[in-house]
Write an enzyme that holds these catalytic residues in place. Structure first.
Site, PDB file in Angstrom:
ATOM      1  N   ALA A 125      -7.242 -34.644  49.280  1.00  0.00           N
ATOM      2  CA  ALA A 125      -8.518 -34.183  48.719  1.00  0.00           C
ATOM      3  C   ALA A 125      -9.562 -33.840  49.779  1.00  0.00           C
ATOM      4  CB  ALA A 125      -9.068 -35.236  47.760  1.00  0.00           C
TER       5      ALA A 125
ATOM      6  N   TRP B 258     -10.293 -49.467  30.453  1.00  0.00           N
ATOM      7  CA  TRP B 258      -9.503 -50.381  31.270  1.00  0.00           C
ATOM      8  C   TRP B 258      -9.105 -51.613  30.446  1.00  0.00           C
ATOM      9  CZ3 TRP B 258     -10.052 -55.455  32.978  1.00  0.00           C
ATOM     10  CH2 TRP B 258      -9.178 -55.848  34.005  1.00  0.00           C
TER      11      TRP B 258
ATOM     12  N   PHE C 211     -17.875 -52.759  33.430  1.00  0.00           N
ATOM     13  CA  PHE C 211     -17.481 -54.009  34.096  1.00  0.00           C
ATOM     14  C   PHE C 211     -18.160 -55.169  33.367  1.00  0.00           C
ATOM     15  CE2 PHE C 211     -15.964 -51.312  37.383  1.00  0.00           C
ATOM     16  CZ  PHE C 211     -15.121 -52.070  38.187  1.00  0.00           C
TER      17      PHE C 211
ATOM     18  N   ARG D  41      -2.602 -35.769  39.208  1.00  0.00           N
ATOM     19  CA  ARG D  41      -1.817 -35.699  40.447  1.00  0.00           C
ATOM     20  C   ARG D  41      -0.802 -36.826  40.553  1.00  0.00           C
ATOM     21  NH1 ARG D  41      -6.220 -35.932  44.981  1.00  0.00           N
ATOM     22  NH2 ARG D  41      -7.085 -37.407  43.511  1.00  0.00           N
TER      23      ARG D  41
ATOM     24  N   LYS E  85     -11.748 -43.285  38.220  1.00  0.00           N
ATOM     25  CA  LYS E  85     -11.661 -41.901  37.723  1.00  0.00           C
ATOM     26  C   LYS E  85     -10.344 -41.639  36.992  1.00  0.00           C
ATOM     27  CE  LYS E  85     -12.218 -39.040  41.064  1.00  0.00           C
ATOM     28  NZ  LYS E  85     -10.851 -38.622  41.448  1.00  0.00           N
TER      29      LYS E  85
END
Length: 558
Positions: A275, A412, A384, A96, A73
């Site tokens: 969370a 990624w 992936f 965050r 995420k």
């Protein structure tokens, strides 16, 4: 072929001086407070100069119910920000700060991964600008003042059996969950049972993240309930005169932190509430600030959409007036197969029946975003190498039945370039004008709020209240807290309160163990299952792989 680790990739990038990043973002250098060459804080007084600026569009990144297979995420959030930046959009990311507990434990950091990272990643994942230390100090100052008050006569008649305020440390340390302190005689305090939470579970963290100013933060700190008297009357931090000193410790922590991505997109990394026990989103201050500086702001919420997105909307948006323009739901083929019953060791094999069995988890999250919250959505499949064309086609087919597009994200491996298709879809979605809806109304009773979240968001039949929860709800409503939003603490692995029920469970009841008020933060925590507010380290913690050389270069950090 051996892949470079996240830290190797991050350390190879030549960072731009943080003043250059600030200038690119339109931040006045007089509002910048430097923490070395590559990180800075932005003074909250900057918001006064930005009042007349139009707000940029906010994009919320959330995910399916997480699995050990990973969803990516934060990686998707960072990569999407870079992709929007590549497309010439004035973009900022607002996410965050990581907690040291997971960094040294099993989960890892929260700075993204591969070629979609915020940097300097070592700093962000370790001490950063000291925000969490300040939050821990403010929390523990209050704890010390409680026990000191009791030691010196207990004028407020605090019942030591009903103290709800715990000390905190930003580390996974199961040994500290339950302790006895104040031992060895009168001079050393009053003996009592006590315990520690992890810093990110502190109500001080939630308060900092929901405050728009020092004055508002001070008022929220004043309202913290630390426990109850012998007659069950609440005692607040304000009654102990602790809130002023706590705010003094937090005055710099309230200022958002400016860093950059590997592709030099400006990013505000600020706050990190747990969370489960809290609302799991970055600070309101950073989100609002980012929307003034940028036309497109990418933010994320913790865990799956049933926890993170639900709390982002029902707590953060409701309390702050913020509304997202679009939602990105992140999934992986691997995680969906795991929801379909495949073990982690077999996820590399094509398995359409398992994928079909796991896709309903994705469908339920999508339905919630569209039908409960009335938000436009796109599904981002975090790519992936083992994904097959047939598997991807099946996900696309199912999502199109709900009128939702599926975009392959390869950030990624390829950074922003791997997210341009996703960015184009997001730009289109933000042009739609849809009014945000909530899962419940604040005027509903506490029980009604919990039931609506369980039925509408989780897909359950209803709730089972313990005798203790029933009694506590009655007490909180009598004290005037019935109109607060709720913050459900449950497992992130399932829509239900049972982590083993993967996919899209049906015909289940959620057991409510207890409820407690976070009166300062402004929400009621609803406890289900055995939620831990102080995690433990795994058998082989990540800390064993981390080291530093004689020149101060860190190794082994992911």
């Amino acid at each position: 072929m051996t892949h470079k680790t996240d830290i190797e990739i991050a350390q190879e990038i030549k960072l731009q001086p943080i003043e250059d990043i600030a200038e690119q973002a339109g931040i006045d250098l007089s509002d910048l407070e430097l923490y070395g060459n590559y990180k800075a804080k932005i003074n909250y007084t900057a918001m006064d100069k930005l009042k007349t600026r139009e707000d940029g569009k906010l994009i919320l990144v959330t995910a399916i119910s997480p699995t050990p297979a990973g969803e990516g995420k934060t990686t998707t959030s960072v990569g999407l920000g870079d992709a929007l930046h590549r497309l010439g959009k004035n973009t900022m990311i607002a996410i965050r700060e990581p907690s040291l507990g997971p960094v040294f434990g099993i989960k890892g950091g929260a700075a993204g991964g591969g070629y979609a990272q915020v940097v300097p990643m070592e700093d962000i994942n370790l001490h950063f600008t000291g925000d969490f230390h300040a939050i821990g100090a403010a929390n523990n100052l209050l704890a010390a003042m409680i026990d000191n008050h009791i030691h010196h006569g207990n004028e407020l008649h605090i019942d030591t059996r009903k103290i709800t305020w715990k000390r905190v440390v930003d580390m996974n340390d199961r040994q500290l969950r339950n302790i006895v302190d104040g031992l060895q005689g009168k001079a050393n305090g009053v003996p009592r049972e006590d315990g520690f939470d992890i810093t990110v579970a502190s109500e001080v963290m939630a308060i900092l993240c929901l405050s728009n100013s020092i004055d508002e933060m001070k008022e929220k700190l004043k309202n913290i309930i630390i426990g109850y008297t012998y007659h069950d009357e609440p005692i607040t931090a304000g009654q102990l005169n602790a809130h002023g000193a706590m705010a003094a410790l937090l005055k710099d922590a309230l200022k958002p932190n400016l860093v950059q991505t590997l592709e030099h997109t400006p990013a505000l990394v600020h706050g990190g509430p747990f969370a489960n026990i809290a609302h799991g989103c970055n600070s309101v201050m950073a989100t609002k600030m980012a929307r003034k500086y940028a036309d497109y702001v990418v933010t994320e919420a913790g865990f799956g959409a049933d926890l993170g997105a639900e709390k982002f909307i029902d707590i953060k948006c409701r309390l702050s007036g913020i509304e997202p323009s679009a939602v990105v739901l992140v999934a992986t083929v691997r995680a969906l197969k795991m929801h379909g019953g495949v073990s982690k060791s077999d996820l590399g094999e094509e398995n359409l029946p398992a994928l079909e069995a796991g896709i309903p988890n994705l469908m339920k999250h999508l339905e919630n975003i569209q039908e409960v919250y009335n938000m436009p959505a796109v599904v981002a499949i975090n790519k992936f190498p083992t994904d097959t064309e047939v598997e991807l086609a099946l996900i696309k087919e199912k999502c199109l039945e709900l009128g939702v597009n599926v975009v392959l994200s390869d950030v990624w491996a390829n950074g922003g370039a791997g997210g341009e298709d996703l960015a184009r879809e997001v730009i289109k979605l933000t042009e739609l004008t849809q009014a945000l809806q909530y899962a419940y109304e604040l005027g509903d009773s506490i029980t009604e709020k919990i039931e609506k979240v369980v039925r509408r968001v989780y897909g359950g039949n209803g709730i089972e209240l313990s005798r203790e929860a029933h009694r506590e709800i009655g007490k909180l409503e009598a004290l005037g807290f019935g109109n607060l939003p709720i913050c459900v603490a449950k497992t992130q692995y399932s829509f239900s309160d049972d982590p083993t029920k993967l996919g899209r469970p049906t015909d289940f009841t959620v057991n409510i163990r207890n409820v407690k008020v976070s009166a300062g933060a402004g929400f009621i925590v609803v406890l289900t299952g055995a939620m831990m507010t102080m995690p433990g380290l795994p058998k082989k913690p990540a800390a064993e792989n981390i080291d530093v050389d004689s020149k101060g270069k860190i190794y082994g950090l992911f």
